[in-house]
Design a protein around this motif. Structure first.
Motif, PDB file in Angstrom:
ATOM      1  N   UNK A  15       0.069  12.674   3.552  1.00 54.85           N
ATOM      2  CA  UNK A  15      -0.620  13.949   3.665  1.00 54.85           C
ATOM      3  C   UNK A  15      -1.917  14.032   2.887  1.00 54.85           C
ATOM      4  N   UNK A  16      -2.429  12.881   2.431  1.00 49.68           N
ATOM      5  CA  UNK A  16      -3.663  12.858   1.652  1.00 49.68           C
ATOM      6  C   UNK A  16      -4.852  12.495   2.548  1.00 49.68           C
ATOM      7  N   UNK A  17      -6.032  12.926   2.152  1.00 54.14           N
ATOM      8  CA  UNK A  17      -7.257  12.536   2.825  1.00 54.14           C
ATOM      9  C   UNK A  17      -7.682  11.155   2.329  1.00 54.14           C
ATOM     10  N   UNK A  68      -7.789  -0.339   6.262  1.00 55.59           N
ATOM     11  CA  UNK A  68      -6.954   0.273   7.286  1.00 55.59           C
ATOM     12  C   UNK A  68      -5.539   0.542   6.825  1.00 55.59           C
ATOM     13  N   UNK A  69      -4.958  -0.408   6.110  1.00 55.49           N
ATOM     14  CA  UNK A  69      -3.570  -0.225   5.672  1.00 55.49           C
ATOM     15  C   UNK A  69      -3.453   0.875   4.622  1.00 55.49           C
ATOM     16  N   UNK A  70      -4.427   0.952   3.713  1.00 57.07           N
ATOM     17  CA  UNK A  70      -4.364   2.014   2.714  1.00 57.07           C
ATOM     18  C   UNK A  70      -4.636   3.367   3.351  1.00 57.07           C
ATOM     19  N   UNK A  71      -5.568   3.418   4.289  1.00 57.24           N
ATOM     20  CA  UNK A  71      -5.833   4.669   4.999  1.00 57.24           C
ATOM     21  C   UNK A  71      -4.566   5.186   5.666  1.00 57.24           C
ATOM     22  N   UNK A  72      -3.858   4.297   6.347  1.00 51.46           N
ATOM     23  CA  UNK A  72      -2.622   4.697   7.025  1.00 51.46           C
ATOM     24  C   UNK A  72      -1.575   5.174   6.026  1.00 51.46           C
ATOM     25  N   UNK A  73      -1.454   4.480   4.896  1.00 48.39           N
ATOM     26  CA  UNK A  73      -0.426   4.814   3.915  1.00 48.39           C
ATOM     27  C   UNK A  73      -0.693   6.162   3.241  1.00 48.39           C
ATOM     28  N   UNK A  74      -1.942   6.413   2.835  1.00 51.86           N
ATOM     29  CA  UNK A  74      -2.211   7.674   2.138  1.00 51.86           C
ATOM     30  C   UNK A  74      -2.197   8.849   3.106  1.00 51.86           C
ATOM     31  N   UNK A 104       0.809  -1.229   0.000  1.00 52.41           N
ATOM     32  CA  UNK A 104       0.000   0.000   0.000  1.00 52.41           C
ATOM     33  C   UNK A 104       0.835   1.269   0.000  1.00 52.41           C
ATOM     34  N   UNK A 105       2.050   1.205   0.530  1.00 54.85           N
ATOM     35  CA  UNK A 105       2.896   2.405   0.584  1.00 54.85           C
ATOM     36  C   UNK A 105       3.277   2.853  -0.823  1.00 54.85           C
ATOM     37  N   UNK A 158       2.433   6.527  -2.478  1.00 60.16           N
ATOM     38  CA  UNK A 158       3.458   7.430  -3.022  1.00 60.16           C
ATOM     39  C   UNK A 158       3.159   7.810  -4.459  1.00 60.16           C
ATOM     40  N   UNK A 159       2.628   6.860  -5.238  1.00 59.53           N
ATOM     41  CA  UNK A 159       2.218   7.179  -6.604  1.00 59.53           C
ATOM     42  C   UNK A 159       1.088   8.205  -6.596  1.00 59.53           C
ATOM     43  N   UNK A 160       0.102   8.010  -5.739  1.00 57.02           N
ATOM     44  CA  UNK A 160      -1.020   8.951  -5.671  1.00 57.02           C
ATOM     45  C   UNK A 160      -0.536  10.339  -5.255  1.00 57.02           C
TER      46      UNK A 160
END
Length: 476
Positions: A173-175, A163-169, A115-116, A120-122
């Motif tokens: 600094x993304x919502x 949960x993992x994607x929420x933490x990564x984004x 997910x990290x 980072x791509x986003x």
């Protein structure tokens, strides 16, 4: 007692109270978000190529549903015996291979998910928020839910994708927002959908035990992940339940927002709920009683309207990954940046979908477009993000559509194309005529003037292949 209603504080679970909520400034500033459709349907990843969503019309609804370009509808389209999807399924997996197998295949593939790297791509794309499909119509949950599905136990991820994607984004600094298919869940009610009437009657409710299930899952998602955006899809079983959920959500996440897809079979609709506002292209859901932003699908508005909106579409004709689509089927970099500029000028956002493959990889063609948009925003982002729309007297110049945005004393004129000549002249509103400096973002200006309310700008070359931006600085 309804636990959702009991926990509200500021907002009452009524249309009147919830309608007082305003979309947060972060959403108005962001302009650009990433949508993610990813689930068991990403394993077969099949839909007919070059089909268009406008095939789903009244002239031949059955053909439209059997040939939908939306790969996330695989579980339904495989039921049409003569459809391309059914043929692919028989040839690839076998006549009796159940869709249920794809849930286990998806869980197996998650062992390699990073997910990290996605986050980072986003971030590099310039997007400021991410909305993940947590449960699509197939009912598969992308988190290890504690709410048991009475019809399909264990029909969820073993890894906490949400949960993992929420933490990564959020670390970037993304919502982070969540999509939830509130109106349709094929684990509770599913017959082959081949018309819009079928689609409406396929929505489960109390009789199937779905209402309590969906309410509990929403409660769990809000409590566990505190999403910055609650993006419901299709509908919701009961109006009062949706009000309870939204009230609980607004109190839990004060800077959150909801979309406009909460229409309910038992709820009263506001006047004009099915009206199509002027200047719309694409599909627009009927308007419910409570919403923060409208969500046209594969379309947008071409003028300023008195509400926020968010255009959403896939990179190709499908939201979820479709193995039949090639790089040529994806919207171009120019198409994406034109959408971003147009939406900013007309009070909207863009929620651009990414459809990862079943093996967790974001297709290279999609990733390349995100990176290209990020490069464009490094130059032009100041004219798009953190701005507000400006009403111009004219809608085009020499056949090129135009719009404008503003941030403080800086005004940005957007030209959605490449003018034939090296100079343009357009009228300025009185409050924008006191110009002190003019420049072209990404390029040069050789001469400019403001005379009798008209701005004339000359350039040696236009800076971009899709959108030209002239930046004006006004006197303080």
């Amino acid at each position: 007692m309804n636990t959702l209603a009991a926990k509200t504080t500021k907002y009452s679970a009524t249309a009147e109270s919830l309608s007082s909520h305003e979309a947060p400034e972060w959403f108005r500033d962001a302009k650009f978000g990433i949508f993610i459709h990813w689930g068991p349907y990403s394993i077969p990843a099949f839909a007919p190529k070059h089909s268009q969503i406008d095939q789903l019309d009244a002239s031949d609804e059955r053909h439209g549903f059997a040939n939908t370009p939306y790969a996330a509808w695989y579980q339904n389209t495989m039921l049409f015996e003569k459809s391309p999807t059914a043929a692919y399924h028989r040839e690839t997996f076998g006549e009796d291979y159940s869709y249920d197998h794809f849930g286990q295949d998806f869980n197996d593939a998650l062992e390699n998910w990073d997910p990290v790297s996605w986050a980072r791509l986003f971030k590099s794309s310039g997007a400021r928020y991410v909305v993940l499909v947590t449960k699509h119509h197939d009912g598969f949950a992308l988190w290890p839910s504690d709410v048991p599905n009475p019809n399909k136990p264990g029909w969820h991820t073993t890894r906490d994708v949400v949960g993992e994607l929420a933490e990564a984004v959020r670390a970037e600094g993304l919502k982070f927002g969540i999509y939830y298919s509130g109106g349709v869940d094929w684990t509770f009610k599913h017959k082959r959908i081949e018309s819009f009437v079928d689609f409406m009657t396929s929505m489960p409710g109390d009789a199937e035990g779905y209402s309590a299930y969906a309410n509990a899952q929403y409660d769990e998602l809000i409590e566990r992940y505190k999403p910055d955006y609650l993006w419901n899809d299709i509908a919701y079983p009961h109006a009062q339940d949706s009000f309870d959920i939204i009230a609980k959500y607004y109190d839990t996440v004060p800077e959150g927002l909801t979309n406009d897809r909460w229409i309910t079979p038992d709820g009263q609709l506001p006047e004009g709920a099915f009206d199509k506002p002027e200047g719309l292209t694409g599909l627009l859901p009927p308007m419910p009683q409570v919403w923060d932003t409208r969500t046209p699908e594969y379309g947008m508005f071409d003028r300023i309207l008195p509400f926020l909106w968010e255009s959403t579409r896939g990179m190709g004709h499908s939201f979820a990954y479709n193995r039949n689509e090639t790089d040529e089927d994806y919207i171009s970099r120019d198409g994406i940046v034109a959408m971003l500029a147009r939406s900013a000028c007309f009070n909207g956002n863009v929620l651009l979908n990414v459809g990862p493959r079943g093996d967790t990889i974001i297709p290279p063609g999609q990733a390349a477009r995100l990176e290209a948009v990020g490069e464009w925003l490094k130059t032009v982002g100041v004219a798009v993000q953190d701005t507000r729309s400006v009403q111009l007297a004219e809608r085009d110049v020499e056949g090129i559509a135009i719009g404008a945005t503003r941030n403080g004393n800086n005004v940005y004129i957007h030209l959605f194309g490449v003018p034939a000549g090296k100079a343009i002249t357009l009228g300025l509103p009185d409050d924008l005529s006191d110009v002190t400096t003019t420049r072209q973002l990404g390029g040069e200006v050789t001469d400019w003037s403001v005379d009798d309310g008209k701005l004339t700008v000359s350039v040696p070359d236009w800076a971009d292949t899709a959108v030209q931006v002239i930046a004006l600085e006004l006197s303080a």
